[in-house]
Design an enzyme around this catalytic site. Structure first.
Site, mmCIF file in Angstrom:
data_model
loop_
_atom_site.group_PDB
_atom_site.id
_atom_site.type_symbol
_atom_site.label_atom_id
_atom_site.label_comp_id
_atom_site.label_asym_id
_atom_site.label_seq_id
_atom_site.Cartn_x
_atom_site.Cartn_y
_atom_site.Cartn_z
ATOM 1 N N ARG A 147 45.692 37.835 29.937
ATOM 2 C CA ARG A 147 44.200 37.693 30.308
ATOM 3 C C ARG A 147 43.778 37.196 31.604
ATOM 4 O O ARG A 147 42.521 37.039 31.736
ATOM 5 C CB ARG A 147 43.661 36.620 28.967
ATOM 6 C CG ARG A 147 43.823 37.466 27.830
ATOM 7 C CD ARG A 147 42.655 36.850 26.866
ATOM 8 N NE ARG A 147 42.747 35.467 26.495
ATOM 9 C CZ ARG A 147 41.633 34.789 26.110
ATOM 10 N NH1 ARG A 147 40.751 35.300 25.966
ATOM 11 N NH2 ARG A 147 41.989 33.452 25.844
ATOM 12 N N ASP A 148 44.822 36.611 32.524
ATOM 13 C CA ASP A 148 44.191 36.141 33.706
ATOM 14 C C ASP A 148 45.072 36.588 34.892
ATOM 15 O O ASP A 148 45.224 35.720 35.664
ATOM 16 C CB ASP A 148 43.889 34.599 33.546
ATOM 17 C CG ASP A 148 43.036 34.142 34.560
ATOM 18 O OD1 ASP A 148 42.095 34.705 35.229
ATOM 19 O OD2 ASP A 148 42.997 32.814 34.731
ATOM 20 N N LEU A 149 45.351 37.478 34.803
ATOM 21 C CA LEU A 149 46.429 38.219 35.912
ATOM 22 C C LEU A 149 45.530 38.148 37.397
ATOM 23 O O LEU A 149 44.289 38.798 37.145
ATOM 24 C CB LEU A 149 46.900 39.378 35.916
ATOM 25 C CG LEU A 149 47.978 39.439 34.356
ATOM 26 C CD1 LEU A 149 48.390 40.900 34.336
ATOM 27 C CD2 LEU A 149 49.297 38.639 34.888
#
Ligand SMILES: *[C@@H]1O[C@H](CO)[C@@H](O)[C@H](O)[C@H]1NC(C)=O
Length: 306
Positions: A76-78
């Site tokens: 979810r936060d690449l």
């Protein structure tokens, strides 16, 4: 979860207000520093082979999260500031603060939207529905950043070019043949092979950032495409950090001089050995170290056994 492309959690501390997670140390810092701030930090821009290798490392790490771990996880936060580099410049994915367990690869879960603007898949930003395809979208943005050297959101650009994905789509749809080449980071040195390789990744990045989640490929496909490019594509220069620093194309006396210079010895190599050319012959290159000519063996020992 342990994987060579995921930063490993070594331990934790829970002591009153001290709540710490201890991760392995990644000495070369973040991809973001190397991609966007190399000038300030007095570094050189990353060449294309490095960028490709980093992209593949990230894809492998996230593929493990998505499918190879016993359950499916969504990062979810690449983004480049969550991609850390080791001494060998190989990459690991970090920051698992927003990771969610997917109930099943097929279904989406609704969550409060968290993540970073510029990397958010549209369906996630609008509805909060999250599937592994939100990570694919973010990776697509990272590929675009690796190709163009531009940030996902770049406030220094004119208004219609601030958002990298929107700008990328416009360039990709352009009829101008030079549009693609002009979009490449000017600090990547280009030859025909490099351009061909970048073009493949460019296409892949476009698919990853497709508007509809079902139109995006899965991580296994991305790993396949990127790994085929790293195999086919050969660097034009020999990497000086290569495994043992042995360049088999270089004549033996020169190799010795190089080693001795490296070791800080003033002595020069004994290059009278007539058999050195035999060692330099390409037939020997794939085997383990062949019987060394005597002159070579002596110098080798004196360098090595200091
Ligand atoms: C990077 O690209 C810019 C723009 O083309 C150029 O002015 C600069 O010299 C380049 N720097 C390096 C180190 O390649």
């Amino acid at each position: 979860m342990r994987h060579r492309h995921l930063v490993a959690l070594l331990g934790y501390c829970l002591d009153g207000n001290e709540r710490l997670l201890v991760y392995e140390y990644m000495p070369r810092g973040t991809l973001s520093q190397h991609l966007f701030h190399w000038k300030e930090e007095g570094r050189k821009p990353l060449d294309w082979t490095r960028r490709l290798a980093i992209a593949l490392d990230v894809a492998r790490g996230v593929e493990y999260l998505h499918t190879l771990a016993h359950q499916s996880f969504i990062h979810r936060d690449l983004k480049p500031s969550n991609i850390l580099l080791g001494d060998d410049m190989r990459a690991k994915v970090s920051d698992f603060g927003l990771v969610r367990l997917a109930p099943d690869g097929k279904y989406s879960i609704e969550t409060r939207v968290a993540g970073t603007f510029g990397y958010l898949a549209p369906e996630y930003a609008v509805t909060g529905r999250v599937t592994t395809k939100v990570d694919i979208f973010s990776l697509g943005v990272i590929l675009m950043e690796l190709i163009t050297g531009r940030k996902a959101l770049d406030e220094t650009q004119p208004e219609d070019s601030v958002h990298l994905v929107t700008w990328f789509r416009r360039v990709a749809a352009s009829k101008d043949e030079n549009a693609f080449k002009n979009a490449i980071d000017p600090n990547i040195s280009l030859d025909d092979d490099t351009v061909a390789s970048i073009e493949k990744v460019w296409e892949l990045a476009g698919h990853c950032c497709a508007r509809e989640p079902y139109q995006r490929p899965d991580m296994a496909h991305i790993v396949n495409v990127l790994s085929s490019l790293t195999v086919q594509w050969k660097p034009t220069e020999t990497d000086p950090d290569d495994v043992y620093g042995i360049d088999y194309d270089m004549p033996l006396p020169q190799v010795l001089k190089k080693w001795q210079a490296f070791e800080g010895l003033s002595q020069t190599a004994d290059d009278s050995g007539s058999s050195s050319s035999a060692y330099g012959s390409k037939d020997n290159t794939q085997t383990s170290i062949p019987t060394r000519p005597s002159g070579f063996a002596d110098s080798f020992t004196s360098v090595d056994g200091r």
